[in-house]
Motif scaffolding. Structure first.
Motif, PDB file in Angstrom:
ATOM      1  N   MET A 160       0.826  -1.207   0.000  1.00 10.88           N
ATOM      2  CA  MET A 160       0.000   0.000   0.000  1.00 10.88           C
ATOM      3  C   MET A 160       0.861   1.258   0.000  1.00 10.88           C
ATOM      4  SD  MET A 160      -2.630  -1.823   0.016  1.00 10.88           S
ATOM      5  CE  MET A 160      -3.857  -0.526  -0.071  1.00 10.88           C
ATOM      6  N   THR A 161       0.677   2.127  -1.007  1.00 11.40           N
ATOM      7  CA  THR A 161       1.545   3.313  -1.094  1.00 11.40           C
ATOM      8  C   THR A 161       0.766   4.599  -1.366  1.00 11.40           C
ATOM      9  OG1 THR A 161       1.884   2.959  -3.476  1.00 11.40           O
ATOM     10  CG2 THR A 161       3.534   2.027  -1.997  1.00 11.40           C
ATOM     11  N   LEU A 162       1.202   5.644  -0.702  1.00 14.31           N
ATOM     12  CA  LEU A 162       0.756   7.008  -1.018  1.00 14.31           C
ATOM     13  C   LEU A 162       1.946   7.921  -0.694  1.00 14.31           C
ATOM     14  CD1 LEU A 162      -1.350   9.048  -1.897  1.00 14.31           C
ATOM     15  CD2 LEU A 162      -2.335   8.974   0.393  1.00 14.31           C
ATOM     16  N   ASN A 163       2.631   8.344  -1.724  1.00 12.20           N
ATOM     17  CA  ASN A 163       3.846   9.158  -1.554  1.00 12.20           C
ATOM     18  C   ASN A 163       4.822   8.502  -0.577  1.00 12.20           C
ATOM     19  OD1 ASN A 163       2.976  11.121  -3.367  1.00 12.20           O
ATOM     20  ND2 ASN A 163       1.756  12.119  -1.777  1.00 12.20           N
ATOM     21  N   GLU A 164       5.297   7.323  -0.977  1.00 12.47           N
ATOM     22  CA  GLU A 164       6.122   6.512  -0.080  1.00 12.47           C
ATOM     23  C   GLU A 164       7.426   6.095  -0.768  1.00 12.47           C
ATOM     24  OE1 GLU A 164       5.878   6.516   3.325  1.00 12.47           O
ATOM     25  OE2 GLU A 164       3.776   5.959   3.033  1.00 12.47           O
ATOM     26  N   VAL A 165       7.978   6.980  -1.621  1.00 10.46           N
ATOM     27  CA  VAL A 165       9.123   6.562  -2.444  1.00 10.46           C
ATOM     28  C   VAL A 165      10.348   6.208  -1.604  1.00 10.46           C
ATOM     29  CG1 VAL A 165      10.077   8.871  -2.988  1.00 10.46           C
ATOM     30  CG2 VAL A 165      10.298   6.994  -4.642  1.00 10.46           C
ATOM     31  N   ILE A 195       1.568  -3.352  -6.272  1.00  9.61           N
ATOM     32  CA  ILE A 195       1.724  -2.070  -5.585  1.00  9.61           C
ATOM     33  C   ILE A 195       0.391  -1.344  -5.761  1.00  9.61           C
ATOM     34  CG2 ILE A 195       3.131   0.037  -5.384  1.00  9.61           C
ATOM     35  CD1 ILE A 195       4.764  -2.649  -5.232  1.00  9.61           C
ATOM     36  N   VAL A 196      -0.283  -1.074  -4.646  1.00  6.22           N
ATOM     37  CA  VAL A 196      -1.607  -0.435  -4.709  1.00  6.22           C
ATOM     38  C   VAL A 196      -1.423   1.018  -4.285  1.00  6.22           C
ATOM     39  CG1 VAL A 196      -4.014  -0.605  -4.032  1.00  6.22           C
ATOM     40  CG2 VAL A 196      -2.571  -2.644  -3.973  1.00  6.22           C
ATOM     41  N   ASP A 197      -1.500   1.911  -5.266  1.00  9.30           N
ATOM     42  CA  ASP A 197      -1.122   3.302  -4.990  1.00  9.30           C
ATOM     43  C   ASP A 197      -2.341   4.224  -4.927  1.00  9.30           C
ATOM     44  OD1 ASP A 197       1.453   5.155  -5.013  1.00  9.30           O
ATOM     45  OD2 ASP A 197      -0.170   6.164  -6.106  1.00  9.30           O
TER      46      ASP A 197
END
Ligand SMILES: Nc1nc2c(ncn2[C@@H]2O[C@H](COP(=O)(O)OP(=O)(O)OP(=O)(O)O)[C@@H](O)[C@H]2O)c(=O)[nH]1
Ligand SMILES: [Mg+2]
Length: 255
Positions: A8-13, A33-35
């Motif tokens: 699970m990603t939201l601005n997680e580089v 990858i679920v963005d």
């Protein structure tokens, strides 16, 4: 049993760059990858590394799940936070527990020697209170009802009605936010008396990026759900209903 890892990603580089190389792609059968609409290069980085990426259309954590569900090829899923909070080494342990036949396996931050290094006083108290509440009201035996990092059968979502908007709409409207489904999954798994276990897994501190947790609003929504669940959703009378449903599906496929 095939397992799909949902990252699970939201601005997680920054977290992605540090954590994803620690995940052996052979541990699971599929990685998605679920963005949530990142603008910091998370999506580009993930694609460049050859990961399957799904970008959600509707805002809100639970919509990330409902939208990606049809793309899942596994019979079980592991939900994973690549911000540093989930320890990759626990993935193979979750997989092997699922293969033993559990409906859900939680990577608990509070079982045995495990510790959270991400909690502050408020989240530590909140997680304790929420877990105690679910155990008392719904007969759970959990040490961590909130954590994202866990494995469960893909079909639980339908069996426990987690994909139904009515399970979330009222609290979301009352408190003006969108929530996820982990706490409700914990509650309904207890109500349905599913085969659930936990493994201890530390929660290291977040690596860079920003916290998206809305402590008070989400806390209020989840507590509302815990109380309402006393009468809101009834477990299936007998578990063989699940198998009857499976049989029905097979029959339909034959025609
Ligand atoms: N797809 C998707 N991912 C999200 C969304 N919100 C947060 N995430 C990601 O989900 C993971 C967990 O979110 P966090 O912000 O860490 O929330 P948390 O773990 O409850 O809070 P922390 O205490 O900061 O760890 C992170 O990797 C986030 O980038 C969303 O709306 N959609
Ligand atoms: Mg986190």
């Amino acid at each position: 049993m095939k397992i799909t890892l949902l990252v699970m990603t939201l601005n997680e580089v920054n977290g992605m760059k540090a954590i994803m190389p620690q995940i052996d792609r052979s541990w699971v059968d599929q990685i998605i990858i679920v963005d949530g609409g990142s603008t910091d290069g998370t999506i580009e980085w993930a694609k460049e590394k050859g990961y399957e990426v799904y970008v959600q259309k509707q805002r809100g954590f639970r919509h990330a799940y409902t939208e990606v569900w049809p793309l899942i090829r596994g019979d079980g899923v592991i939900t994973f936070s690549p911000d540093g909070n989930s320890v990759p080494t626990a993935i193979p342990e979750l997989v092997s527990k699922m293969k033993e036949g559990y409906d859900m396996v939680i990577a608990s931050r509070y079982l045995g020697d495990a510790k959270s290094h991400d909690d502050d006083a408020v989240t530590a108290f909140g997680n304790w209170l929420f877990t105690r509440t679910v155990n008392l009201l719904h007969g759970g035996r959990y040490t961590d009802v909130m954590v994202i990092f866990r494995a469960y059968r893909k079909d639980l979502v339908q069996e426990l009605g987690l994909d139904q908007d009515e399970a979330y709409e009222l609290p979301e409207k009352l408190f003006g936010t969108k929530i996820s489904w982990e706490p409700l999954l914990s509650v309904r798994a207890a109500k349905q008396k599913l085969k659930v276990t936990e493994i201890p897994a530390d929660e290291p501190a977040r690596i860079g990026g920003e916290r998206k947790l809305q402590v008070l609003k989400w806390g209020a929504c989840y507590y509302f759900q815990f109380i309402r669940e006393l009468w809101f959703w009834k477990p299936a009378k007998n578990k063989s209903l699940r198998f009857a449903m499976e049989e029905c599906k097979h029959e339909q496929q034959k025609f």
